[in-house]
Design a protein around this motif. Structure first.
Motif, PDB file in Angstrom:
ATOM      1  N   MET A  56       7.840   1.047   3.805  1.00 14.84           N
ATOM      2  CA  MET A  56       8.322  -0.080   3.052  1.00 14.84           C
ATOM      3  C   MET A  56       9.294  -0.884   3.921  1.00 14.84           C
ATOM      4  SD  MET A  56       9.260   0.178  -1.043  1.00 14.84           S
ATOM      5  CE  MET A  56      10.368   1.498  -0.825  1.00 14.84           C
ATOM      6  N   SER A  57       9.147  -2.173   3.850  1.00 15.20           N
ATOM      7  CA  SER A  57       9.989  -3.067   4.624  1.00 15.20           C
ATOM      8  C   SER A  57      11.372  -3.201   3.979  1.00 15.20           C
ATOM      9  CB  SER A  57       9.315  -4.438   4.693  1.00 15.20           C
ATOM     10  OG  SER A  57      10.179  -5.395   5.215  1.00 15.20           O
ATOM     11  N   ASP A  58      12.366  -3.488   4.802  1.00 13.68           N
ATOM     12  CA  ASP A  58      13.712  -3.742   4.286  1.00 13.68           C
ATOM     13  C   ASP A  58      13.897  -5.219   3.936  1.00 13.68           C
ATOM     14  OD1 ASP A  58      14.473  -1.098   4.556  1.00 13.68           O
ATOM     15  OD2 ASP A  58      15.222  -1.373   6.589  1.00 13.68           O
ATOM     16  N   THR A  59      12.905  -6.036   4.264  1.00 14.23           N
ATOM     17  CA  THR A  59      12.983  -7.469   3.995  1.00 14.23           C
ATOM     18  C   THR A  59      12.973  -7.725   2.493  1.00 14.23           C
ATOM     19  OG1 THR A  59      11.744  -7.895   6.023  1.00 14.23           O
ATOM     20  CG2 THR A  59      11.886  -9.702   4.434  1.00 14.23           C
ATOM     21  N   PRO A  60      13.904  -8.530   1.998  1.00 13.92           N
ATOM     22  CA  PRO A  60      13.868  -8.867   0.574  1.00 13.92           C
ATOM     23  C   PRO A  60      12.550  -9.574   0.239  1.00 13.92           C
ATOM     24  CG  PRO A  60      15.962  -9.525   1.539  1.00 13.92           C
ATOM     25  CD  PRO A  60      15.065  -9.109   2.670  1.00 13.92           C
ATOM     26  N   VAL A  61      11.965  -9.211  -0.877  1.00  8.97           N
ATOM     27  CA  VAL A  61      10.674  -9.769  -1.278  1.00  8.97           C
ATOM     28  C   VAL A  61      10.741 -11.292  -1.334  1.00  8.97           C
ATOM     29  CG1 VAL A  61       8.979  -9.863  -3.149  1.00  8.97           C
ATOM     30  CG2 VAL A  61       9.983  -7.675  -2.500  1.00  8.97           C
ATOM     31  N   SER A  62      11.851 -11.832  -1.796  1.00  8.42           N
ATOM     32  CA  SER A  62      11.991 -13.280  -1.938  1.00  8.42           C
ATOM     33  C   SER A  62      11.944 -14.016  -0.604  1.00  8.42           C
ATOM     34  CB  SER A  62      13.288 -13.621  -2.670  1.00  8.42           C
ATOM     35  OG  SER A  62      14.400 -13.177  -1.910  1.00  8.42           O
ATOM     36  N   GLU A  63      12.126 -13.309   0.505  1.00  6.43           N
ATOM     37  CA  GLU A  63      12.113 -13.928   1.828  1.00  6.43           C
ATOM     38  C   GLU A  63      10.794 -13.728   2.557  1.00  6.43           C
ATOM     39  OE1 GLU A  63      15.515 -12.563   4.050  1.00  6.43           O
ATOM     40  OE2 GLU A  63      16.897 -13.108   2.447  1.00  6.43           O
ATOM     41  N   MET A  64       9.861 -13.027   1.942  1.00  6.68           N
ATOM     42  CA  MET A  64       8.584 -12.729   2.596  1.00  6.68           C
ATOM     43  C   MET A  64       7.603 -13.882   2.450  1.00  6.68           C
ATOM     44  SD  MET A  64       7.761  -8.848   1.481  1.00  6.68           S
ATOM     45  CE  MET A  64       8.197  -7.551   2.581  1.00  6.68           C
ATOM     46  N   SER A  65       6.782 -14.041   3.488  1.00  3.97           N
ATOM     47  CA  SER A  65       5.673 -14.979   3.380  1.00  3.97           C
ATOM     48  C   SER A  65       4.602 -14.322   2.505  1.00  3.97           C
ATOM     49  CB  SER A  65       5.084 -15.265   4.767  1.00  3.97           C
ATOM     50  OG  SER A  65       4.437 -14.105   5.272  1.00  3.97           O
ATOM     51  N   PHE A  66       3.643 -15.113   2.092  1.00  2.84           N
ATOM     52  CA  PHE A  66       2.538 -14.577   1.296  1.00  2.84           C
ATOM     53  C   PHE A  66       1.856 -13.436   2.044  1.00  2.84           C
ATOM     54  CE2 PHE A  66      -1.999 -14.415   0.439  1.00  2.84           C
ATOM     55  CZ  PHE A  66      -2.005 -14.166  -0.922  1.00  2.84           C
ATOM     56  N   GLU A  67       1.585 -13.654   3.337  1.00  2.00           N
ATOM     57  CA  GLU A  67       0.866 -12.662   4.135  1.00  2.00           C
ATOM     58  C   GLU A  67       1.657 -11.360   4.265  1.00  2.00           C
ATOM     59  OE1 GLU A  67      -0.703 -16.630   4.825  1.00  2.00           O
ATOM     60  OE2 GLU A  67       1.337 -15.866   4.997  1.00  2.00           O
ATOM     61  N   GLU A  68       2.959 -11.472   4.485  1.00  2.00           N
ATOM     62  CA  GLU A  68       3.798 -10.270   4.590  1.00  2.00           C
ATOM     63  C   GLU A  68       3.804  -9.499   3.268  1.00  2.00           C
ATOM     64  OE1 GLU A  68       7.280 -11.667   7.700  1.00  2.00           O
ATOM     65  OE2 GLU A  68       7.358 -12.399   5.639  1.00  2.00           O
ATOM     66  N   ALA A  69       3.977 -10.228   2.183  1.00  2.00           N
ATOM     67  CA  ALA A  69       4.014  -9.576   0.868  1.00  2.00           C
ATOM     68  C   ALA A  69       2.680  -8.920   0.553  1.00  2.00           C
ATOM     69  CB  ALA A  69       4.378 -10.597  -0.215  1.00  2.00           C
ATOM     70  N   MET A  70       1.583  -9.566   0.890  1.00  4.14           N
ATOM     71  CA  MET A  70       0.262  -9.003   0.622  1.00  4.14           C
ATOM     72  C   MET A  70       0.026  -7.735   1.442  1.00  4.14           C
ATOM     73  SD  MET A  70      -2.354  -9.151  -1.196  1.00  4.14           S
ATOM     74  CE  MET A  70      -2.922 -10.688  -1.814  1.00  4.14           C
ATOM     75  N   ARG A  71       0.414  -7.761   2.715  1.00  5.28           N
ATOM     76  CA  ARG A  71       0.249  -6.564   3.560  1.00  5.28           C
ATOM     77  C   ARG A  71       1.045  -5.386   3.000  1.00  5.28           C
ATOM     78  NH1 ARG A  71       0.162 -10.141   7.842  1.00  5.28           N
ATOM     79  NH2 ARG A  71       2.414 -10.058   8.092  1.00  5.28           N
ATOM     80  N   GLU A  72       2.297  -5.662   2.613  1.00  5.69           N
ATOM     81  CA  GLU A  72       3.114  -4.569   2.086  1.00  5.69           C
ATOM     82  C   GLU A  72       2.590  -4.094   0.736  1.00  5.69           C
ATOM     83  OE1 GLU A  72       7.649  -3.332   0.923  1.00  5.69           O
ATOM     84  OE2 GLU A  72       7.364  -4.863   2.474  1.00  5.69           O
ATOM     85  N   LEU A  73       2.115  -5.013  -0.084  1.00  2.00           N
ATOM     86  CA  LEU A  73       1.550  -4.630  -1.375  1.00  2.00           C
ATOM     87  C   LEU A  73       0.348  -3.706  -1.173  1.00  2.00           C
ATOM     88  CD1 LEU A  73       1.442  -4.782  -4.438  1.00  2.00           C
ATOM     89  CD2 LEU A  73       0.195  -6.956  -4.212  1.00  2.00           C
ATOM     90  N   GLU A  74      -0.504  -4.019  -0.214  1.00  4.32           N
ATOM     91  CA  GLU A  74      -1.650  -3.159   0.085  1.00  4.32           C
ATOM     92  C   GLU A  74      -1.195  -1.770   0.519  1.00  4.32           C
ATOM     93  OE1 GLU A  74      -3.769  -5.483   2.966  1.00  4.32           O
ATOM     94  OE2 GLU A  74      -4.747  -6.701   1.421  1.00  4.32           O
TER      95      GLU A  74
END
Length: 80
Positions: A1-19
């Motif tokens: 899991m990334s330490d990056t706040p979800v609100s700061e993620m790009s769509f692609e970053e959020a999708m990769r982490e969600l997967e």
């Protein structure tokens, strides 16, 4: 899991982490407390992806076309 706040993620970053979150939860080899935290993170990531898709759809819908069907500019979209 990334330490990056979800609100700061790009769509692609959020999708990769969600997967990755879904993969972990589907394997079922995560402790209950960790599963709950993963589920909560996954829900936030899903919402982020949905919000970003909605914004993109609104931007596309705002594109105006001329008589020949060519992009001619954008009409104002409230909130963007």
């Amino acid at each position: 899991m990334s330490d990056t706040p979800v609100s700061e993620m790009s769509f692609e970053e959020a999708m990769r982490e969600l997967e990755a979150v879904v993969d972990q939860l589907e394997r079922g080899d995560v402790a209950l407390d960790a599963s709950i935290a993963l589920y909560e993170r996954g829900a936030a990531l899903k919402k982020r992806c949905e919000d970003e898709l909605k914004r993109a759809e609104e931007k596309v819908a705002a594109i105006t076309l001329d008589a020949d069907g060519n992009p001619a500019g954008v009409k104002p979209v409230e909130g963007l």
